[in-house]
Design a protein around this motif. Structure first.
Motif, short mmCIF file in Angstrom:
data_model
loop_
_atom_site.label_atom_id
_atom_site.label_comp_id
_atom_site.label_asym_id
_atom_site.label_seq_id
_atom_site.Cartn_x
_atom_site.Cartn_y
_atom_site.Cartn_z
N MET A 1 0.84 -1.18 0.00
CA MET A 1 0.00 0.00 0.00
C MET A 1 0.88 1.24 0.00
SD MET A 1 -2.99 -0.96 2.67
CE MET A 1 -2.03 -2.12 3.60
N GLN A 2 0.43 2.24 -0.65
CA GLN A 2 1.16 3.51 -0.68
C GLN A 2 0.38 4.54 0.13
OE1 GLN A 2 1.30 4.24 -4.90
NE2 GLN A 2 3.42 3.54 -4.99
N GLU A 3 1.13 5.42 0.81
CA GLU A 3 0.44 6.52 1.47
C GLU A 3 -0.20 7.39 0.40
OE1 GLU A 3 2.90 9.18 3.77
OE2 GLU A 3 4.48 9.03 2.30
N ARG A 4 -1.35 7.98 0.75
CA ARG A 4 -2.11 8.73 -0.24
C ARG A 4 -1.55 10.12 -0.48
NH1 ARG A 4 -8.23 7.62 1.58
NH2 ARG A 4 -7.55 8.98 3.22
N ILE A 5 -0.94 10.69 0.54
CA ILE A 5 -0.41 12.04 0.40
C ILE A 5 0.76 12.19 1.37
CG2 ILE A 5 -2.00 13.02 2.11
CD1 ILE A 5 -2.10 15.55 0.40
N ASN A 6 1.76 12.89 0.97
CA ASN A 6 2.89 13.16 1.84
C ASN A 6 2.64 14.52 2.49
OD1 ASN A 6 5.32 13.90 3.04
ND2 ASN A 6 6.51 12.73 1.55
#
Length: 107
Positions: A1-6
């Motif tokens: 999974m990737q974070e949606r926003i940094n």
């Protein structure tokens, strides 16, 4: 999974404020398993798979059981949580869903 926003890059001031809040919460005296239940429940409500994954791992590391993590979204219907935890989960839901009304005084 990737974070949606940094968030640290997109809104650094807001991110620093969140880190300050997190520091305060960690030093509040509340035990880690309870804090992770709260974090995981708000992540469930917000529908963030990345955060649910992260907080479930942190909760396990803090000693939380699989049974309680699996039943978290149905905490009102299970006998697995203390009155104190139920109060924290009710507060979490009310604050997370504040856009649907307000946090009731009884919570």
């Amino acid at each position: 999974m990737q974070e949606r926003i940094n968030a640290a890059k997109v809104v650094p001031e807001a991110y620093r404020a969140m880190l300050n809040l997190e520091s305060h919460v960690r030093n509040s005296g509340l035990e880690a398993p309870l804090l992770e239940l709260v974090r995981m429940r708000s992540s469930q409500i917000n529908g963030c798979a990345y955060c649910i994954d992260m907080h479930s791992k942190d909760a396990r590391a803090a000693g939380e059981t699989e049974q309680r993590l699996y039943a978290l979204d149905a905490w009102r219907e299970t006998p697995f949580y203390t009155d104190r935890e139920r109060a924290a989960l009710a507060w979490t839901e009310a604050v997370t869903l504040v856009n649907q009304g307000h946090v009731p005084d009884e919570v």
